[in-house]
Design an enzyme around this catalytic site. Sequence first.
Site, PDB file in Angstrom:
ATOM      1  CE  LYS A  11      -3.566   2.132   2.930  1.00 18.76           C
ATOM      2  NZ  LYS A  11      -4.255   2.015   4.224  1.00 18.76           N
TER       3      LYS A  11
ATOM      4  CB  ALA B 186       1.931  -6.261   9.475  1.00 21.72           C
TER       5      ALA B 186
ATOM      6  CB  THR C 234      -3.290  -3.444   8.351  1.00 22.54           C
ATOM      7  OG1 THR C 234      -3.684  -2.224   7.738  1.00 22.54           O
ATOM      8  CG2 THR C 234      -2.125  -4.054   7.583  1.00 22.54           C
TER       9      THR C 234
ATOM     10  CB  THR D  64       5.942 -10.757  15.882  1.00 24.16           C
ATOM     11  OG1 THR D  64       6.712 -10.295  16.990  1.00 24.16           O
ATOM     12  CG2 THR D  64       4.477 -10.692  16.296  1.00 24.16           C
ATOM     13  CG  ASP D  65       9.726 -12.280  19.520  1.00 18.78           C
ATOM     14  OD1 ASP D  65       9.069 -11.259  19.217  1.00 18.78           O
ATOM     15  OD2 ASP D  65      10.879 -12.225  19.998  1.00 18.78           O
ATOM     16  CD  GLU D  66       6.448  -7.323  20.034  1.00 17.65           C
ATOM     17  OE1 GLU D  66       5.381  -6.808  20.403  1.00 17.65           O
ATOM     18  OE2 GLU D  66       7.431  -6.663  19.669  1.00 17.65           O
TER      19      GLU D  66
ATOM     20  CE1 TYR E 209       3.066  -6.005  14.798  1.00 15.35           C
ATOM     21  CE2 TYR E 209       4.321  -6.629  16.753  1.00 15.35           C
ATOM     22  CZ  TYR E 209       4.124  -6.682  15.376  1.00 15.35           C
ATOM     23  OH  TYR E 209       4.976  -7.422  14.588  1.00 15.35           O
TER      24      TYR E 209
ATOM     25  CB  SER F 112      -3.480  -7.050  15.484  1.00 22.96           C
ATOM     26  OG  SER F 112      -2.129  -6.662  15.300  1.00 22.96           O
ATOM     27  CE  LYS F 113       2.393 -10.152  12.506  1.00 26.06           C
ATOM     28  NZ  LYS F 113       2.454  -9.987  11.015  1.00 26.06           N
TER      29      LYS F 113
ATOM     30  CG  ASP G  32       8.491   1.529  30.618  1.00 25.42           C
ATOM     31  OD1 ASP G  32       8.870   1.355  29.442  1.00 25.42           O
ATOM     32  OD2 ASP G  32       8.621   0.676  31.514  1.00 25.42           O
TER      33      ASP G  32
HETATM   34  P1  NAD Z   1       7.255  -2.382   8.162  1.00 24.82           P
HETATM   35  O1  NAD Z   1       6.308  -1.569   8.973  1.00 24.82           O
HETATM   36  O2  NAD Z   1       8.630  -1.883   7.902  1.00 24.82           O
HETATM   37  O3  NAD Z   1       6.618  -2.682   6.716  1.00 24.82           O
HETATM   38  C1  NAD Z   1       5.275  -3.045   6.562  1.00 24.82           C
HETATM   39  C2  NAD Z   1       4.941  -2.918   5.069  1.00 24.82           C
HETATM   40  O4  NAD Z   1       3.558  -3.286   4.906  1.00 24.82           O
HETATM   41  C3  NAD Z   1       5.090  -1.503   4.520  1.00 24.82           C
HETATM   42  O5  NAD Z   1       5.751  -1.538   3.274  1.00 24.82           O
HETATM   43  C4  NAD Z   1       3.658  -1.010   4.356  1.00 24.82           C
HETATM   44  O6  NAD Z   1       3.496  -0.068   3.317  1.00 24.82           O
HETATM   45  C5  NAD Z   1       2.926  -2.318   4.071  1.00 24.82           C
HETATM   46  N1  NAD Z   1       1.506  -2.249   4.441  1.00 24.82           N
HETATM   47  C6  NAD Z   1       0.999  -1.803   5.619  1.00 24.82           C
HETATM   48  N2  NAD Z   1      -0.351  -1.851   5.574  1.00 24.82           N
HETATM   49  C7  NAD Z   1      -0.681  -2.350   4.367  1.00 24.82           C
HETATM   50  C8  NAD Z   1      -1.914  -2.654   3.717  1.00 24.82           C
HETATM   51  N3  NAD Z   1      -3.082  -2.426   4.340  1.00 24.82           N
HETATM   52  N4  NAD Z   1      -1.891  -3.181   2.489  1.00 24.82           N
HETATM   53  C9  NAD Z   1      -0.712  -3.419   1.849  1.00 24.82           C
HETATM   54  N5  NAD Z   1       0.481  -3.128   2.400  1.00 24.82           N
HETATM   55  C10 NAD Z   1       0.499  -2.602   3.636  1.00 24.82           C
HETATM   56  O7  NAD Z   1       7.263  -3.814   8.860  1.00 24.82           O
HETATM   57  P2  NAD Z   1       8.469  -4.834   9.070  1.00 24.82           P
HETATM   58  O8  NAD Z   1       9.197  -4.479  10.285  1.00 24.82           O
HETATM   59  O9  NAD Z   1       9.189  -4.986   7.785  1.00 24.82           O
HETATM   60  O10 NAD Z   1       7.632  -6.162   9.392  1.00 24.82           O
HETATM   61  C11 NAD Z   1       7.177  -7.003   8.324  1.00 24.82           C
HETATM   62  C12 NAD Z   1       6.427  -8.176   8.919  1.00 24.82           C
HETATM   63  O11 NAD Z   1       7.291  -8.906   9.779  1.00 24.82           O
HETATM   64  C13 NAD Z   1       5.227  -7.778   9.775  1.00 24.82           C
HETATM   65  O12 NAD Z   1       4.204  -8.705   9.537  1.00 24.82           O
HETATM   66  C14 NAD Z   1       5.740  -7.885  11.200  1.00 24.82           C
HETATM   67  O13 NAD Z   1       4.688  -8.186  12.089  1.00 24.82           O
HETATM   68  C15 NAD Z   1       6.718  -9.023  11.082  1.00 24.82           C
HETATM   69  N6  NAD Z   1       7.846  -9.003  12.034  1.00 24.82           N
HETATM   70  C16 NAD Z   1       8.619  -7.887  12.187  1.00 24.82           C
HETATM   71  C17 NAD Z   1       9.714  -7.916  13.055  1.00 24.82           C
HETATM   72  C18 NAD Z   1      10.628  -6.718  13.238  1.00 24.82           C
HETATM   73  O14 NAD Z   1      11.514  -6.759  14.087  1.00 24.82           O
HETATM   74  N7  NAD Z   1      10.476  -5.654  12.484  1.00 24.82           N
HETATM   75  C19 NAD Z   1      10.009  -9.087  13.766  1.00 24.82           C
HETATM   76  C20 NAD Z   1       9.172 -10.199  13.595  1.00 24.82           C
HETATM   77  C21 NAD Z   1       8.106 -10.153  12.704  1.00 24.82           C
HETATM   78  O1  DAU Z   2       9.917  -8.938  18.714  1.00 26.36           O
HETATM   79  C1  DAU Z   2       9.572  -8.692  17.386  1.00 26.36           C
HETATM   80  C2  DAU Z   2       8.989  -7.304  17.282  1.00 26.36           C
HETATM   81  O2  DAU Z   2      10.073  -6.391  17.443  1.00 26.36           O
HETATM   82  C3  DAU Z   2       8.282  -7.049  15.954  1.00 26.36           C
HETATM   83  O3  DAU Z   2       7.174  -7.899  15.855  1.00 26.36           O
HETATM   84  C4  DAU Z   2       7.818  -5.584  15.868  1.00 26.36           C
HETATM   85  O4  DAU Z   2       7.237  -5.338  14.600  1.00 26.36           O
HETATM   86  C5  DAU Z   2       9.031  -4.704  16.045  1.00 26.36           C
HETATM   87  O5  DAU Z   2       8.637  -3.356  16.025  1.00 26.36           O
HETATM   88  C6  DAU Z   2       9.743  -5.029  17.358  1.00 26.36           C
HETATM   89  O6  DAU Z   2       8.949  -4.631  18.507  1.00 26.36           O
HETATM   90  P1  DAU Z   2       9.612  -3.904  19.781  1.00 26.36           P
HETATM   91  O7  DAU Z   2       8.565  -3.146  20.483  1.00 26.36           O
HETATM   92  O8  DAU Z   2      10.443  -4.855  20.566  1.00 26.36           O
HETATM   93  O9  DAU Z   2      10.646  -2.935  19.006  1.00 26.36           O
HETATM   94  P2  DAU Z   2      11.027  -1.381  19.179  1.00 26.36           P
HETATM   95  O10 DAU Z   2      12.170  -1.121  18.267  1.00 26.36           O
HETATM   96  O11 DAU Z   2       9.849  -0.489  19.094  1.00 26.36           O
HETATM   97  O12 DAU Z   2      11.561  -1.341  20.690  1.00 26.36           O
HETATM   98  C7  DAU Z   2      12.624  -2.163  21.116  1.00 26.36           C
HETATM   99  C8  DAU Z   2      12.833  -1.904  22.592  1.00 26.36           C
HETATM  100  O13 DAU Z   2      13.339  -0.574  22.777  1.00 26.36           O
HETATM  101  C9  DAU Z   2      11.568  -1.981  23.415  1.00 26.36           C
HETATM  102  O14 DAU Z   2      11.873  -2.551  24.690  1.00 26.36           O
HETATM  103  C10 DAU Z   2      11.134  -0.516  23.576  1.00 26.36           C
HETATM  104  C11 DAU Z   2      12.462   0.225  23.601  1.00 26.36           C
HETATM  105  N1  DAU Z   2      12.455   1.590  23.026  1.00 26.36           N
HETATM  106  C12 DAU Z   2      11.922   1.759  21.786  1.00 26.36           C
HETATM  107  C13 DAU Z   2      11.901   3.001  21.203  1.00 26.36           C
HETATM  108  C14 DAU Z   2      11.295   3.212  19.835  1.00 26.36           C
HETATM  109  C15 DAU Z   2      13.036   2.631  23.709  1.00 26.36           C
HETATM  110  O15 DAU Z   2      13.568   2.460  24.826  1.00 26.36           O
HETATM  111  N2  DAU Z   2      13.038   3.867  23.133  1.00 26.36           N
HETATM  112  C16 DAU Z   2      12.476   4.114  21.904  1.00 26.36           C
HETATM  113  O16 DAU Z   2      12.490   5.286  21.435  1.00 26.36           O
END
Ligand code: NAD
Ligand code: DAU
Length: 352
Positions: free
Chosen positions: A36, A85, A102, A132-134, A157, A160-161, A287
Site C-alpha cells: 500500500k 502489516a 490491516t 512475531t515472537d510477541e 500489535y 492483532s498478530k 515507559d
Molecule cells: P514495516 O512496517 O517496515 O513494513 C510493513 C509494510 O507493509 C510496509 O511496506 C507497508 O506499506 C505495508 N503495508 C501496511 N499496511 C498495508 C496494507 N493495508 N496493504 C498493503 N500493504 C500494507 O514492517 P516490518 O518491520 O518490515 O515487518 C514485516 C512483517 O514482519 C510484519 O508482519 C511484522 O509483524 C513481522 N515481524 C517484524 C519484526 C521486526 O523486528 N520488524 C520481527 C518479527 C516479525
Molecule cells: O519482537 C519482534 C517485534 O520487534 C516485531 O514484531 C515488531 O514489529 C518490532 O517493532 C519489534 O517490537 P519492539 O517493540 O520490541 O521494538 P522497538 O524497536 O519499538 O523497541 C525495542 C525496545 O526498545 C523496546 O523494549 C522498547 C524500547 N524503546 C523503543 C523506542 C522506539 C526505547 O527504549 N526507546 C524508543 O524510542
Amino acid sequence: MARKILITGGAGFIGSHVVRRFVKLYTNDQIFNLDKLTYAGNLENLRDVESSSNYTFVKGDITDTEFIRNLFETHQFDGVIHLAAESHVDRSIHSPMDFVMTNVVGTVNLLNAAKGIWNGNYDGKLFYHVSTDEVYGQLGDEGKFLETTPYDPNSPYSASKASSDHFVRAYQHTYGMPVKISNCSNNYGSHHFPEKLIPLMINNIMQKKPLPVYGKGENVRDWLFVEDHAAAIDVIFHQGKIGDTYNIGGNNEWKNIDLVKFLCRLMDTKLGRAEGESEQLITYVTDRAGHDFRYAIDSSKLMGELNWMPSVTFEQGLEKTVDWYLANQEWLNHVTSGAYQSYYQNMYSNRS
Ligand code: NAD
Ligand code: DAU
C-alpha cells in the site's frame, strides 16, 4: 517449474530484503510485490531490483476485498509470503483499530482470495504467514519461547498478530489450505524505519539529539540481522513442513540500555567523536504502556530441521547497519521529512 509468488509488504523493512533475495535467487519465478506504501513502505528500498524482468510491483491495500480478489484471479499466484502489516507497538497503543484492519482483516482477505483461486486444489500451493515472537507474551529473567509456548499477547500489535496467526491455522484446519507460519524476534539492518529502537538511535546520534530510553532501559530483546531473517523465510518457504510453525531468533539478547551504549561507542568511533560523547545524549523517558519485559527465542527447531543459522555476529551486523545509515543519509532524510516530524513530536513530547 516457474512459480508466481506474491510477497505482501515488500516495500517495508523486512519485506524489501525478502523481495530482493527472491528476485535475485529465483530468477525463474515471477515475484510480485503488493504494498500500500504506507508511511513505512518505500520503493527506494528496492531500486536495485525494480527493473528485473521477474519483478512486478503492485500498489494496493490488503484490506480491499474486491481489489485483492481480482488480483488473485488475474495472476493465479502459487505461493504467498505475507508480511504486510502495521508493525510498530507504540503506534498500536495510540491507534489499535488500524492494527485490527490491516493485520487481522487484511490477512483474512488474503486467505479468502487464496482459497478462492486454489479452490481445494492445493498441489504446489502455499500460504506463508510472517509473524512475531510477541504473540507469546513476555518472559521473566529465564527461559525462551518455543513453538509450543501458549499465545499470550499483551499489546494491541501483538494481539492483532496473534489473531492473524490463528486465522491462518484455522484455514489449514478447516479448508485444508497448506500454510506455514514463522515467529521471529527483533530485526535490525538497513532500510529500517527510524521509529524503531536501533534506527531511531542511529538517526538521533547522527544529529546529536536526545536518545529516548523507555523506563530504566532494562527490557531485553533478542536481535537478529534482517538478512538472516530473509534467509530463514527462504528456507522455510522452500523446505519447511506444511502446517508447521518455526521460531526464528538471533540467540542474541541485549538490555536496551546496554545496546544503546554499545551503539553510542560504535558511532563515536565511526564519526570521529570523543569517547563517551554520544552516551551523554541518553535520556530516560516515560515507559511504554504495558511494556513487555523480555523476549528470547529458541530457534533450535529451525536450526536442526532446516540447517539455518545466523550468518553474522551482532557486532558485524550492527557495524554493517551503521555503515549503511551513514552512507545513505539521503534515504534517512526522505523518510524523516514531513509526516515523520509530527509523528516524533506527538510520540515523544509527552514522554519526558
Ligand atoms: P514495516 O512496517 O517496515 O513494513 C510493513 C509494510 O507493509 C510496509 O511496506 C507497508 O506499506 C505495508 N503495508 C501496511 N499496511 C498495508 C496494507 N493495508 N496493504 C498493503 N500493504 C500494507 O514492517 P516490518 O518491520 O518490515 O515487518 C514485516 C512483517 O514482519 C510484519 O508482519 C511484522 O509483524 C513481522 N515481524 C517484524 C519484526 C521486526 O523486528 N520488524 C520481527 C518479527 C516479525
Ligand atoms: O519482537 C519482534 C517485534 O520487534 C516485531 O514484531 C515488531 O514489529 C518490532 O517493532 C519489534 O517490537 P519492539 O517493540 O520490541 O521494538 P522497538 O524497536 O519499538 O523497541 C525495542 C525496545 O526498545 C523496546 O523494549 C522498547 C524500547 N524503546 C523503543 C523506542 C522506539 C526505547 O527504549 N526507546 C524508543 O524510542
